[in-house]
Write a protein that holds these residues in place. Structure first.
Motif, PDB file in Angstrom:
ATOM      1  N   ILE A  82       0.863  -1.180   0.000  1.00  0.00           N
ATOM      2  CA  ILE A  82       0.000   0.000   0.000  1.00  0.00           C
ATOM      3  C   ILE A  82       0.899   1.229   0.000  1.00  0.00           C
ATOM      4  CG2 ILE A  82      -1.832   1.209   1.259  1.00  0.00           C
ATOM      5  CD1 ILE A  82      -2.579  -1.530   2.479  1.00  0.00           C
ATOM      6  N   ALA A  83       0.619   2.137  -0.890  1.00  0.00           N
ATOM      7  CA  ALA A  83       1.537   3.241  -1.159  1.00  0.00           C
ATOM      8  C   ALA A  83       1.757   4.143   0.044  1.00  0.00           C
ATOM      9  CB  ALA A  83       1.019   4.057  -2.343  1.00  0.00           C
ATOM     10  N   ASN A  84       0.730   4.354   0.865  1.00  0.00           N
ATOM     11  CA  ASN A  84       0.876   5.302   1.984  1.00  0.00           C
ATOM     12  C   ASN A  84       1.004   4.613   3.331  1.00  0.00           C
ATOM     13  OD1 ASN A  84      -1.639   4.299   2.311  1.00  0.00           O
ATOM     14  ND2 ASN A  84      -2.731   6.251   2.079  1.00  0.00           N
ATOM     15  N   THR A  85       1.401   3.327   3.323  1.00  0.00           N
ATOM     16  CA  THR A  85       1.526   2.569   4.561  1.00  0.00           C
ATOM     17  C   THR A  85       2.881   1.891   4.601  1.00  0.00           C
ATOM     18  OG1 THR A  85      -0.857   2.146   4.576  1.00  0.00           O
ATOM     19  CG2 THR A  85       0.498   0.745   5.982  1.00  0.00           C
ATOM     20  N   CYS A  86       3.500   1.935   5.798  1.00  0.00           N
ATOM     21  CA  CYS A  86       4.808   1.300   5.947  1.00  0.00           C
ATOM     22  C   CYS A  86       4.831   0.513   7.248  1.00  0.00           C
ATOM     23  CB  CYS A  86       5.898   2.373   5.964  1.00  0.00           C
ATOM     24  SG  CYS A  86       7.571   1.679   6.115  1.00  0.00           S
ATOM     25  N   LEU A  87       5.461  -0.670   7.205  1.00  0.00           N
ATOM     26  CA  LEU A  87       5.549  -1.498   8.402  1.00  0.00           C
ATOM     27  C   LEU A  87       6.460  -0.855   9.430  1.00  0.00           C
ATOM     28  CD1 LEU A  87       5.874  -5.093   6.868  1.00  0.00           C
ATOM     29  CD2 LEU A  87       3.827  -3.986   7.781  1.00  0.00           C
ATOM     30  N   SER A  88       6.159  -1.142  10.686  1.00  0.00           N
ATOM     31  CA  SER A  88       6.992  -0.624  11.776  1.00  0.00           C
ATOM     32  C   SER A  88       8.361  -1.291  11.749  1.00  0.00           C
ATOM     33  CB  SER A  88       6.314  -0.881  13.119  1.00  0.00           C
ATOM     34  OG  SER A  88       6.260  -2.279  13.368  1.00  0.00           O
ATOM     35  N   HIS A  89       9.280  -0.699  12.482  1.00  0.00           N
ATOM     36  CA  HIS A  89      10.630  -1.247  12.525  1.00  0.00           C
ATOM     37  C   HIS A  89      10.617  -2.660  13.105  1.00  0.00           C
ATOM     38  CE1 HIS A  89      14.983  -1.319  12.872  1.00  0.00           C
ATOM     39  NE2 HIS A  89      14.836  -1.741  14.139  1.00  0.00           N
ATOM     40  N   GLU A  90       9.772  -2.895  14.131  1.00  0.00           N
ATOM     41  CA  GLU A  90       9.709  -4.222  14.749  1.00  0.00           C
ATOM     42  C   GLU A  90       9.199  -5.264  13.759  1.00  0.00           C
ATOM     43  OE1 GLU A  90       8.539  -1.485  15.987  1.00  0.00           O
ATOM     44  OE2 GLU A  90       9.874  -1.146  17.712  1.00  0.00           O
ATOM     45  N   ASP A  91       8.135  -4.923  12.990  1.00  0.00           N
ATOM     46  CA  ASP A  91       7.619  -5.883  12.016  1.00  0.00           C
ATOM     47  C   ASP A  91       8.607  -6.113  10.898  1.00  0.00           C
ATOM     48  OD1 ASP A  91       5.273  -6.367  13.372  1.00  0.00           O
ATOM     49  OD2 ASP A  91       4.138  -4.821  12.331  1.00  0.00           O
ATOM     50  N   GLY A  92       9.294  -5.038  10.451  1.00  0.00           N
ATOM     51  CA  GLY A  92      10.306  -5.197   9.410  1.00  0.00           C
ATOM     52  C   GLY A  92      11.445  -6.086   9.865  1.00  0.00           C
ATOM     53  N   LYS A  93      11.846  -5.905  11.100  1.00  0.00           N
ATOM     54  CA  LYS A  93      12.920  -6.731  11.644  1.00  0.00           C
ATOM     55  C   LYS A  93      12.488  -8.182  11.742  1.00  0.00           C
ATOM     56  CE  LYS A  93      16.141  -6.873  15.522  1.00  0.00           C
ATOM     57  NZ  LYS A  93      16.528  -6.240  16.826  1.00  0.00           N
ATOM     58  N   TYR A  94      11.227  -8.412  12.149  1.00  0.00           N
ATOM     59  CA  TYR A  94      10.706  -9.781  12.245  1.00  0.00           C
ATOM     60  C   TYR A  94      10.736 -10.471  10.879  1.00  0.00           C
ATOM     61  CZ  TYR A  94       7.261 -13.527  12.751  1.00  0.00           C
ATOM     62  OH  TYR A  94       6.620 -14.733  12.735  1.00  0.00           O
ATOM     63  N   ILE A  95      10.324  -9.753   9.830  1.00  0.00           N
ATOM     64  CA  ILE A  95      10.318 -10.333   8.474  1.00  0.00           C
ATOM     65  C   ILE A  95      11.720 -10.646   8.011  1.00  0.00           C
ATOM     66  CG2 ILE A  95       9.824  -9.775   6.055  1.00  0.00           C
ATOM     67  CD1 ILE A  95       7.356  -8.266   7.062  1.00  0.00           C
ATOM     68  N   ASN A  96      12.656  -9.741   8.276  1.00  0.00           N
ATOM     69  CA  ASN A  96      14.038  -9.955   7.843  1.00  0.00           C
ATOM     70  C   ASN A  96      14.654 -11.148   8.565  1.00  0.00           C
ATOM     71  OD1 ASN A  96      16.541  -9.268   6.472  1.00  0.00           O
ATOM     72  ND2 ASN A  96      17.239  -8.508   8.478  1.00  0.00           N
ATOM     73  N   ASN A  97      14.342 -11.297   9.861  1.00  0.00           N
ATOM     74  CA  ASN A  97      14.912 -12.412  10.625  1.00  0.00           C
ATOM     75  C   ASN A  97      14.404 -13.758  10.123  1.00  0.00           C
ATOM     76  OD1 ASN A  97      16.377 -10.664  12.223  1.00  0.00           O
ATOM     77  ND2 ASN A  97      14.815 -10.587  13.863  1.00  0.00           N
ATOM     78  N   HIS A  98      13.173 -13.792   9.700  1.00  0.00           N
ATOM     79  CA  HIS A  98      12.585 -15.073   9.297  1.00  0.00           C
ATOM     80  C   HIS A  98      12.849 -15.408   7.825  1.00  0.00           C
ATOM     81  CE1 HIS A  98      10.460 -14.773  13.130  1.00  0.00           C
ATOM     82  NE2 HIS A  98      10.076 -16.033  12.978  1.00  0.00           N
ATOM     83  N   TRP A  99      12.894 -14.405   6.960  1.00  0.00           N
ATOM     84  CA  TRP A  99      13.042 -14.677   5.520  1.00  0.00           C
ATOM     85  C   TRP A  99      14.113 -13.763   4.917  1.00  0.00           C
ATOM     86  CZ3 TRP A  99       8.022 -13.612   7.612  1.00  0.00           C
ATOM     87  CH2 TRP A  99       7.288 -14.758   7.909  1.00  0.00           C
ATOM     88  N   HIS A 100      15.290 -13.769   5.528  1.00  0.00           N
ATOM     89  CA  HIS A 100      16.364 -12.854   5.121  1.00  0.00           C
ATOM     90  C   HIS A 100      16.767 -13.077   3.665  1.00  0.00           C
ATOM     91  CE1 HIS A 100      19.925 -10.339   5.448  1.00  0.00           C
ATOM     92  NE2 HIS A 100      20.647 -11.347   4.960  1.00  0.00           N
ATOM     93  N   GLU A 101      17.006 -14.316   3.269  1.00  0.00           N
ATOM     94  CA  GLU A 101      17.435 -14.596   1.897  1.00  0.00           C
ATOM     95  C   GLU A 101      16.351 -14.231   0.902  1.00  0.00           C
ATOM     96  OE1 GLU A 101      20.359 -15.460   0.976  1.00  0.00           O
ATOM     97  OE2 GLU A 101      21.115 -15.559   3.034  1.00  0.00           O
ATOM     98  N   LEU A 102      15.117 -14.501   1.247  1.00  0.00           N
ATOM     99  CA  LEU A 102      14.019 -14.216   0.320  1.00  0.00           C
ATOM    100  C   LEU A 102      13.782 -12.719   0.171  1.00  0.00           C
ATOM    101  CD1 LEU A 102      11.969 -15.618  -1.449  1.00  0.00           C
ATOM    102  CD2 LEU A 102      10.406 -15.744   0.504  1.00  0.00           C
TER     103      LEU A 102
END
Length: 781
Positions: free
Chosen positions: A618-638
């Motif tokens: 969504i163009a005007n929505t961005c995930l929080s730092h905590e959610d972004g970090k969670y995604i990176n930790n779980h699917w870093h290569e992807l």
């Protein structure tokens, strides 16, 4: 040859009787070498037969008898008398002929001798060997005694016993008569004393009888009677002092007597019956007449509750009865206080204190009973009303004025609705009215109009001096057209009322099923959307994106899907997310579920491990730092192969865009989705600087026959290629469209003609592969 014994005979020259007996002499080898003959005098034999041992009076006799019978015939044995012993002239002089004896079954025999009956016992004598010439002839020693002599003692004993028994019986009867007469006289005297006391209606004084047991019994009865009188007196005093008035009766069906307390009939609202004593029949007729003249109801226990109109007011009398043998016992109790208290409690339980109308519980109960009897309902209308401006009055003038406003509304409902109409106050400002038993809707509408006009004309002056009119917003649901059960009708009336409150207050509108269905569908959609957010109840399909030069898969686009009935379309989900401010939740669910699902496909070998993943954002929505970090930790290569698509529905928030660009582990690749429509324009290209430009399906569809669309695509290609941007043609659905977009310079291809979205994506269609190869050969040529 041996000769057997003969019958007695006289010897030559001698008058004495004798018997002869001969026996052959046989050698061991069986040769007969002689015969021995023996003659025995019968007198000699008589001396050897001790007949005196049979009886002291020499009444017994021994016989030596013979027979050739093998066994008894018809229980009769024929014997020849040979020798007789004893002084019994009868037996001694008996002829030497044949004696017939009969067995008694116990080893003894009976024989008739000279007209007398004798008892005979036989003992066989073994004189011959079994193979002797006279072996068939059997000798017996027979002991006899006359029956009268043999049974004389037992007969005397029997006679003595019978005489003794008879004498004892006579003495017993005489003694019993004497004792009974002795006992009956004093008891009869006591009986006369009791009867005299009963006739005189006095307490009996029992005289002594000189019989200890009877006197103790009489004393016990006297004490019990005294105790009974004492207890009865105490009980009557207690009843006189008690606040509850009680009366009773007893009917005896065996004697026909009736006992009634003095206050029984006055309790039932009639004077005491004078004159001759009541009969059972007359009493029951009087009681039946009382029941018919006064309202009578039965309790759950089977008792009767009579409502008696007395000069001092209404009295409630509980009438109970029971049957014990021949007695019917009844009790009348004044339960006025208890009934009035119960009615007060029931009224407080069922009625609203402020208005006097039914409360919610009582209204539900009454309506449930009415709806269970359709013949009483007829055409009915349930009107639900909500007071307008109650909060304003409470806040401005205080709750006392608010209570007065509610009280006046209740008064209007009582005064302006027909008898039988069920009115209730459900809560602070909600009222319910059930009109029932009408023949048409118009008849009901007339009553409703009268009620609403009366409320509008009801005026109260507020402390400010302003006039206060009752203002109501209401909804009406019809029985049986809108619903035939209480819950459905209440739900529809409530819906109609809130439609008025949300539009234009102060009116009463009827229920509209069409509006309700639309609103119900919208509410169901909102409810399922909340369910989707709570449970992340979405799944993802993946549509391959192919190279326009080789036809190989380059990437997959993750497409959100839902199996909830009203949320099949992603556009509906996004619309509700915007309306309910849930865009962030959709953004978070999209990234986590898409990456998780695609990672599972990679591990299963169902997709290319080098392919990129396009994820809509969504163009005007961005995930929080905590959610972004969670995604990176779980699917870093992807995340390094992830391309973020910016959707066209929302205007781009460049601050949010910058946060996305700097999200932990993000590849930095963007794709501008649906270019050529919505917010996707040249300014967006400049600000976003995407790696991919996805040309909208509206431009791709029919591009093979539209020069204008072809020119647009040429312009986009001309702008993108010098800036290292790749063009993705979305929605390619025909072979002609595929040829055209490839010829115009498109880099990547996506559409149903190549491959449809699927949970496990498939390969490119063979027809598409053939066209791509054909165009590549033409370029080389």
């Amino acid at each position: 040859m041996a000769a057997g014994p003969q019958t007695p005979y006289c010897l030559a020259g001698d008058d004495r009787n004798a018997i002869a007996y001969s026996l052959p002499l046989i050698l061991p080898d069986g040769t007969v070498y002689g015969v021995v003959g023996v003659e025995l005098l019968t007198d000699y034999l008589q001396t050897k037969l001790p007949f005196t041992e049979l009886d002291e009076d020499k009444a017994g006799t021994y016989f030596i008898v013979t027979t050739t019978d093998d066994a008894l015939t018809d229980d009769v044995l024929s014997l020849r008398k040979t020798v007789t012993s004893g002084e019994d002239l009868v037996t001694a002089d008996a002829p030497l002929g044949v004696l017939n004896c009969r067995s008694d079954g116990n080893g003894g025999n009976w024989a008739e001798l000279n007209g007398k009956r004798y008892y005979m016992m036989l003992e066989q004598l073994q004189l011959y060997n079994r193979n002797a010439p006279f072996a068939a002839e059997k000798w017996f020693l027979a002991g006899t005694m006359e029956q009268s002599v043999l049974l004389a003692f037992s007969n005397r004993v029997r006679e003595v016993l019978l005489a003794t028994l008879l004498f004892t019986l006579v003495l017993s009867v005489l003694g019993s008569l004497l004792i009974s007469a002795r006992l009956a006289s004093p008891i009869n005297h006591l009986y006369r004393e009791v009867i005299d006391a009963q006739e005189k209606k006095t307490f009996p004084h029992l005289s002594r009888t000189a019989i200890r047991e009877v006197d103790r019994f009489a004393e016990t009865i006297t004490e019990l009677n005294k105790e009974l009188v004492t207890n009865s007196t105490k009980f009557l005093r207690i009843m006189d002092m008690a606040s509850v008035e009680i009366g009773g009766y007893e009917l005896r069906t065996d004697t026909g007597s009736v006992f009634v307390t003095d206050n029984f009939f006055p309790l039932l609202g009639m004077p005491k019956i004078q004159g001759k004593p009541l009969s059972v029949r007359r009493f029951e007729e009087v009681l039946k007449d009382i029941r018919e003249k006064n309202p009578c109801a039965r309790t759950a226990e089977g008792d009767e509750l009579l409502t008696i109109q007395q000069p001092d007011g209404v009295r409630y009398i509980m009438l109970r009865s029971t049957i014990e043998g021949h007695a019917k016992i009844g009790l009348a109790e004044d339960v006025t206080a208890a009934v009035l208290e119960r009615k007060r409690i029931e009224h407080e339980r069922d009625h609203d204190i402020l208005t006097g109308l039914y409360n919610r519980q009582a209204f539900n109960r009454v309506c449930t009973e009415l709806f269970a009897a359709p013949e009483r309902m007829g055409v009915a209308a349930l009107m639900m009303m909500d007071l307008d401006n109650l909060k304003h009055i409470n806040d401005t003038y205080g709750h006392d004025w608010g209570d007065q406003y509610i009280r006046r509304t209740g008064q209007c409902l009582r005064d302006n609705t027909p008898a039988g109409t069920v009115c209730a106050r459900l809560s602070g400002d909600e009222f319910l009215v059930l009109f029932h038993g009408y023949r048409s809707r118009d008849a009901v509408r007339e009553k409703i109009d009268r009620l609403t006009n009366a409320m509008q004309q009801s005026v109260a002056l507020l402390p400010s001096g302003n006039a206060l009119h009752i203002s109501l917003s209401g909804g009406i649901a019809w029985y049986p057209d809108d619903g035939q059960d209480w819950e459905t009708l209440k739900k529809y009336a409530d819906f109609a009322m809130y439609q008025v409150k949300h539009a234009d207050k102060g009116r009463v509108e009827e229920f509209d099923i069409g509006v309700y269905n639309r609103e119900a569908y919208a509410e169901r959609t909102r409810r399922e959307f909340r369910q989707l957010l709570s449970n992340a109840q979405v799944f993802y399909c993946f549509q391959p994106i192919f190279s326009a030069r080789s036809g190989k898969v380059v990437a997959y686009e993750a497409l959100m899907r839902s199996d909830l009935p009203t949320l099949r379309s992603p556009a509906t989900i996004m619309k509700l997310a915007r309306e309910q401010g849930a865009l962030y939740e959709i953004e978070r669910i999209t990234f986590t579920k898409a990456l998780e699902t695609f990672d599972s496909l990679c591990r299963a070998g169902s997709v290319s491990e080098e392919a990129m993943l396009f994820v809509n954002s969504i163009a005007n929505t961005c995930l929080s730092h905590e959610d972004g970090k969670y995604i990176n930790n779980h699917w870093h290569e992807l995340c390094h192969r992830m391309v973020v698509e910016i959707t066209e529905e929302e205007a781009i928030d460049y601050e949010a865009l910058e946060k996305k660009r700097n999200a932990p582990g993000f590849s930095g690749m963007f794709a501008l989705d649906d270019y050529g429509s919505g917010y996707s324009n040249e300014n967006t290209l400049l600000q976003l600087a995407p790696r991919f430009i996805k040309v909208d399906i509206a431009i791709i569809r029919g591009i093979d026959t539209s020069p204008d669309k072809q020119q647009i695509l040429r312009n986009v290609v001309a702008y993108a290629h010098p800036r290292s941007m790749k063009i993705v043609a979305e929605g390619v659905e025909t072979a002609a469209e595929l040829r055209t977009v490839i010829e115009l310079g498109t880099d990547l291809l996506q559409g149903y003609f190549l491959a449809r979205p699927a949970i496990v994506p498939g390969d490119i269609a063979p027809e598409a592969v053939a066209i791509i190869r054909e165009l590549q050969r033409q370029k080389k040529d």
